[in-house]
Design an enzyme around this catalytic site. Sequence first.
Site, PDB file in Angstrom:
ATOM      1  N   LEU A 157      44.484  14.155  39.901  1.00  0.00           N
ATOM      2  CA  LEU A 157      45.121  13.032  39.216  1.00  0.00           C
ATOM      3  C   LEU A 157      45.259  11.842  40.170  1.00  0.00           C
ATOM      4  CD1 LEU A 157      48.424  13.418  37.124  1.00  0.00           C
ATOM      5  CD2 LEU A 157      47.175  11.312  37.573  1.00  0.00           C
TER       6      LEU A 157
ATOM      7  N   GLN B  26      41.636   7.232  32.559  1.00  0.00           N
ATOM      8  CA  GLN B  26      42.155   7.778  31.306  1.00  0.00           C
ATOM      9  C   GLN B  26      42.658   6.717  30.317  1.00  0.00           C
ATOM     10  OE1 GLN B  26      45.354  11.006  31.352  1.00  0.00           O
ATOM     11  NE2 GLN B  26      43.438  12.117  31.123  1.00  0.00           N
ATOM     12  N   PHE B  27      43.361   5.728  30.851  1.00  0.00           N
ATOM     13  CA  PHE B  27      43.894   4.660  30.005  1.00  0.00           C
ATOM     14  C   PHE B  27      43.886   3.348  30.787  1.00  0.00           C
ATOM     15  CE2 PHE B  27      45.811   8.084  27.543  1.00  0.00           C
ATOM     16  CZ  PHE B  27      45.793   7.583  26.245  1.00  0.00           C
ATOM     17  N   ASP B  28      43.782   2.246  30.043  1.00  0.00           N
ATOM     18  CA  ASP B  28      43.855   0.904  30.606  1.00  0.00           C
ATOM     19  C   ASP B  28      44.948   0.727  31.652  1.00  0.00           C
ATOM     20  OD1 ASP B  28      45.953   1.018  28.566  1.00  0.00           O
ATOM     21  OD2 ASP B  28      44.400   0.336  27.166  1.00  0.00           O
TER      22      ASP B  28
ATOM     23  N   PHE C 101      46.307   2.664  33.618  1.00  0.00           N
ATOM     24  CA  PHE C 101      46.290   3.529  34.798  1.00  0.00           C
ATOM     25  C   PHE C 101      45.132   3.234  35.741  1.00  0.00           C
ATOM     26  CE2 PHE C 101      48.232   6.381  31.435  1.00  0.00           C
ATOM     27  CZ  PHE C 101      49.491   5.869  31.661  1.00  0.00           C
TER      28      PHE C 101
ATOM     29  N   HIS D  41      49.673   2.219  27.514  1.00  0.00           N
ATOM     30  CA  HIS D  41      48.572   2.819  26.750  1.00  0.00           C
ATOM     31  C   HIS D  41      47.929   1.828  25.784  1.00  0.00           C
ATOM     32  CE1 HIS D  41      50.717   6.336  28.257  1.00  0.00           C
ATOM     33  NE2 HIS D  41      49.686   7.083  27.949  1.00  0.00           N
TER      34      HIS D  41
ATOM     35  N   GLU E  99      43.417   7.879  40.623  1.00  0.00           N
ATOM     36  CA  GLU E  99      42.393   6.914  40.222  1.00  0.00           C
ATOM     37  C   GLU E  99      41.644   6.340  41.414  1.00  0.00           C
ATOM     38  OE1 GLU E  99      45.477   7.083  39.101  1.00  0.00           O
ATOM     39  OE2 GLU E  99      45.131   7.722  37.037  1.00  0.00           O
TER      40      GLU E  99
HETATM   41  C1  LIG Z   1      48.505   6.782  37.168  1.00  0.00           C
HETATM   42  C2  LIG Z   1      48.362   7.588  35.926  1.00  0.00           C
HETATM   43  N1  LIG Z   1      47.194   8.222  35.681  1.00  0.00           N
HETATM   44  C3  LIG Z   1      47.034   8.959  34.565  1.00  0.00           C
HETATM   45  C4  LIG Z   1      48.039   9.070  33.660  1.00  0.00           C
HETATM   46  C5  LIG Z   1      47.853   9.886  32.387  1.00  0.00           C
HETATM   47  N2  LIG Z   1      48.673  11.091  32.486  1.00  0.00           N
HETATM   48  C6  LIG Z   1      49.912  11.117  31.966  1.00  0.00           C
HETATM   49  S1  LIG Z   1      50.703  12.498  32.356  1.00  0.00           S
HETATM   50  C7  LIG Z   1      49.386  13.128  33.190  1.00  0.00           C
HETATM   51  C8  LIG Z   1      49.492  14.462  33.837  1.00  0.00           C
HETATM   52  C9  LIG Z   1      50.684  14.556  34.719  1.00  0.00           C
HETATM   53  O1  LIG Z   1      50.764  15.805  35.296  1.00  0.00           O
HETATM   54  P1  LIG Z   1      51.954  16.218  36.246  1.00  0.00           P
HETATM   55  O2  LIG Z   1      52.144  15.207  37.318  1.00  0.00           O
HETATM   56  O3  LIG Z   1      51.703  17.605  36.679  1.00  0.00           O
HETATM   57  O4  LIG Z   1      53.259  16.129  35.333  1.00  0.00           O
HETATM   58  P2  LIG Z   1      53.572  16.857  33.964  1.00  0.00           P
HETATM   59  O5  LIG Z   1      53.046  15.980  32.875  1.00  0.00           O
HETATM   60  O6  LIG Z   1      52.936  18.204  33.976  1.00  0.00           O
HETATM   61  O7  LIG Z   1      55.052  16.919  33.870  1.00  0.00           O
HETATM   62  C10 LIG Z   1      48.338  12.229  33.164  1.00  0.00           C
HETATM   63  C11 LIG Z   1      47.014  12.475  33.771  1.00  0.00           C
HETATM   64  C12 LIG Z   1      49.238   8.389  33.942  1.00  0.00           C
HETATM   65  N3  LIG Z   1      50.282   8.436  33.095  1.00  0.00           N
HETATM   66  N4  LIG Z   1      49.378   7.668  35.064  1.00  0.00           N
END
Ligand SMILES: Cc1ncc(C[n+]2csc(CCOP(=O)(O)OP(=O)(O)O)c2C)c(N)n1
Lengths: 381, 326
Positions: free
Chosen positions: B58, B82-84, B86, B129, B60
């Site tokens: 995770l 994944q989204f604008d 981010f 989003h 970028e």
């Molecule tokens: C910088 C960023 N990249 C991608 C996302 C999209 N996204 C939202 S939650 C998530 C997964 C998060 O996983 P984790 O840190 O393990 O927390 P959890 O949701 O399991 O509580 C992703 C990829 C985001 N919100 N922010």
Amino acid sequence: MTATNAWTPRIVGPASEPPDDPFAGEPADGIETVQLLDPDARPRRHHTYSPQLTVDEVREAYRTMFLSRRLDTEGTNLQRQGQLALWAPAKGQEAAQIGAISALRATDMVYPSYRELSMVMHRGLDPIGVFQIMRGITHATWDVEAHRMGVFAFVVGAQTLQAVGYGMGITLDGSDEVVLACLGDGATSEGHVNEALNFAAVYRAPVIFLVQNNQYAISVPTAQQFRGAPAARAAGFGMPGVRVDGNDLFAVHAVVAEAAARARAGEGPTLVEAMTYRIGAHTTADDPTRYRTRAEEDLWVGRDPLVRTERWLREQGTTDDWFTGLAAEADEVATDLRARVLALEPQGITDLYDFVLAEPSAALAEEREQVAAYIAGLEGR
Amino acid sequence: MVQLTMAKAITAGLTRAMDGNEHVVTIGQDIGRLGGVFRITDGLQERFGARRVMDSPLAEAGIVGTALGMAQRGYVPVCEIQFDGFVFPAFDQIVNQVSRLRFRTQGRITAPIVIRLPYGGNVGSIEHHGESPEAYFTPTPGLRIVTPSTPVDAYELIQQAVASPDPVIVLEPKRLYHSLKGEVDLDAPASGELDRARVVRLGTEITLMGYGPMMSTLLSAAKVLADEGHSAEVVDLRSIAPIDWVTVEASARKTGRVVVAHEAPRTSGVGAELAARIQERCFFALEAPVLRVTGLDMPYPPSRVETDYVPSVDRVLQAVDRALAY
Ligand SMILES: Cc1ncc(C[n+]2csc(CCOP(=O)(O)OP(=O)(O)O)c2C)c(N)n1
């Protein structure tokens, strides 16, 4: 499946490895998982940590866990019925959240991610604040200073640097408050989270990083998220890393209490990796059947933190009546909240211009007037 | 010819690009098993294996930065953000690293990577989003930025982006992913040029210009105008960096009136560039100032009021009325 630290280039790695079960066998990184109450509600002795909570405190903690789970279910239902934009279920993570926050003082600041409904409730905030966000009414609402509960952070991990900075401010003030920074296993991959850990260590900031390792980011299991687990990485940053059974209220509480005491004493940050599981989907937009098995989910349902805590409370003499009363209270709270959610209306868009700059620029003021006139024109038709 | 949604058209285009060049790989969050949160990479990991369809950690900056490294090793990575909202952790990699590599090394090292970025609002989601971050990237020399408005365009653009020797950001209008269907000829060569605007409706009195998710709004506005007896030309920019000035200026000169629309905030947006350039180059052909219909100069609002933020057909028509009144 055993954990391995041997480096496998991801580019030739398997399509998907399930997460290692943190409770099966010896962890490859040698870091034990602190547990004080096992899934069958049997006490476990530990050489360093011991339960600190009284029966009354556990009952209060359980109450918040139970009520938040009820509202969590309500959140999913409301989203399904088209009343919320999104819901991020926290089912299964209540002990990690409440264990941690109940080890703090009410004056200690919390920086949540977006899944900490139970912490919001613990701090006495009206849970409607979370529903306002998820309904698309506001971005961030509650009175942060009064409740020492930061706003939700939807850019994964961004809150951790701010938590550290807040902690640096505490140090500058010479105060003995501490900060709880909440993040997920996935978030630990972000560059800014690694900067946060380093800054915290360098400045000995009074921060507890609570990594709720719920085994998955969205679909990506921890086995593919990192090769060195968060608790193991802490040492490299120059801070203690403690792994704890995140579904064990007593263990999380004890570990965070100790970390908070160290931070208050000026000994700097701690990373707490709470091993837990998100029993539900990542969000209501997610389909977990694509990436995990029913058997794995069942394994973790068997470790449900509410069940465990309830069993302990019953063994300590908490009566059926108390639990029945709590269930009735939860229904009332949920019914009331549901009605209030359905009645939530957004502010008009022109009101939002108040919050762009301290004083609106002339251009902003003009745009606001144009938008207001346009909307009035639409309504006039 | 097949009927495909925009999402499926991108999947098909990406699949074809990967079939055609084994050095094309794709990397992003949740793109493997899950097929991406929008399912654009659905089935790709089964088809091409986890070597070429990589679930990333995770991060970028990690996705874009390692893609740039893979490119230096001869691969053609297609990144999925994944989204604008981010994309910003990858900002340094995109604007300081990816975009400049050719320039810094005087062409010795290049960065033929693709960054796919779902964008745009009116999707009823939570914060971060529904954003339109294109104006953070469009002034960056060295980047190509394209955005399709139809399935067939999406099918072509993704293939052209992969084939391009330059780094390309593909802004994908996520609101249209599953809602817009269209005819796609899967065997047609993707031979068109990456940076050509397209006149999607011929007209004489005014030009409506936009890109990506705004095109359906502009076309609806043109239809309303036709019913009212006005002839509007509609131009789909398709590439917002660089912009096809030949097509833009030709249409501006032809109609003498231009309304530009985008979802991103007005200030310093793509519309500002269009307005500036059009008045510089077509001044004597203009009957009215170039008007902009855009997102507001505020952060993207909560979703319950987003329809007041994203330009609507009505707001386009309001601007058209003003332009026609000159
Ligand atoms: C910088 C960023 N990249 C991608 C996302 C999209 N996204 C939202 S939650 C998530 C997964 C998060 O996983 P984790 O840190 O393990 O927390 P959890 O949701 O399991 O509580 C992703 C990829 C985001 N919100 N922010």
